[in-house]
Enzyme design. Structure first.
Site, short mmCIF file in Angstrom:
data_model
loop_
_atom_site.label_atom_id
_atom_site.label_comp_id
_atom_site.label_asym_id
_atom_site.label_seq_id
_atom_site.Cartn_x
_atom_site.Cartn_y
_atom_site.Cartn_z
CG ASP A 153 -63.59 -16.73 21.72
OD1 ASP A 153 -63.27 -17.67 22.48
OD2 ASP A 153 -64.54 -15.96 21.96
CE LYS A 169 -58.16 -21.88 15.96
NZ LYS A 169 -59.05 -20.75 16.22
CB THR A 170 -57.64 -24.41 22.46
OG1 THR A 170 -56.78 -23.70 21.58
CG2 THR A 170 -56.84 -24.95 23.63
CG HIS A 189 -55.14 -12.53 17.09
ND1 HIS A 189 -54.37 -11.63 16.39
CD2 HIS A 189 -55.96 -11.79 17.87
CE1 HIS A 189 -54.70 -10.40 16.73
NE2 HIS A 189 -55.67 -10.48 17.64
#
Length: 192
Positions: free
Chosen positions: A10, A13-14, A61
């Site tokens: 979170d 990055k995306t 994660h």
């Protein structure tokens, strides 16, 4: 040149890759539902003269550290992504250790979500990052504050990526033994 991401879950990055390339690397329904990268994501940025910069988006994660390692194993340049509202977190530390072990020497630290905090907090996180990277081959990475929401710092990041692409993407590891990371294999029914 292949650019990979690294960093805590979170931290953006995306979103950063989506803003840079226009491609959402979260393609699985479960990823979209959860807002969490599970698999490696791939995107590219056209840079002219039929040339592209490839991107590998890795999950942040802790349960997907093996997937992160598979994605980071073949990159030429890393974007270590750290959200300034959180700062350095557990997977940041783990990803830095992985990048160090892989011998990654080219990259940048991208401080994301700068629209959420003031300049004092950005500078505080910058100091945390410099202390974390001190004594590693990542210590010379430039630190770029970015807001994917407002677009702040994106031009500087793109300019850096273009300069690195022009450099040729070779970090000297080309002379080492060839290694192919295989993260999964499968059999398709009816295919010989």
């Amino acid at each position: 040149m292949i650019v990979g991401t690294a960093g805590h879950i979170d931290h953006g990055k995306t979103t950063l890759i989506r803003v840079l390339t226009g491609v959402d690397t979260d393609r699985l329904p479960e990823e979209k539902k959860r807002g969490l990268s599970i698999e490696l994501g791939y995107a590219y940025l056209d840079v002219g003269d039929s040339q592209r910069i490839g991107f590998v988006d890795v999950p942040g994660h802790e349960r997907f550290v093996r997937t992160m390692l598979a994605g980071a194993a073949g990159i030429d340049f890393v974007l270590l992504v750290i959200a300034v509202d959180d700062g350095v977190m557990p997977q940041t530390l783990e990803h830095v250790a992985i990048l160090t072990s892989l011998g990654i020497t080219r990259g940048a630290v991208v401080l994301t979500k700068t629209d959420l905090v003031g300049s004092e907090r950005i500078e505080e996180v910058r100091e945390q990052v410099l202390a974390l990277l001190l004594g590693t081959q990542l210590a010379s990475f430039p630190v770029l504050p970015v807001s994917a929401l407002r677009g702040d710092g994106l031009d500087a990041l793109k300019a850096l990526l273009l300069r690195e692409h022009a450099h040729g993407g070779d970090d000297g590891r080309r002379e080492e033994w060839f290694r192919l990371a295989i993260d999964r294999s499968f059999v398709l029914d009816g295919v010989g």
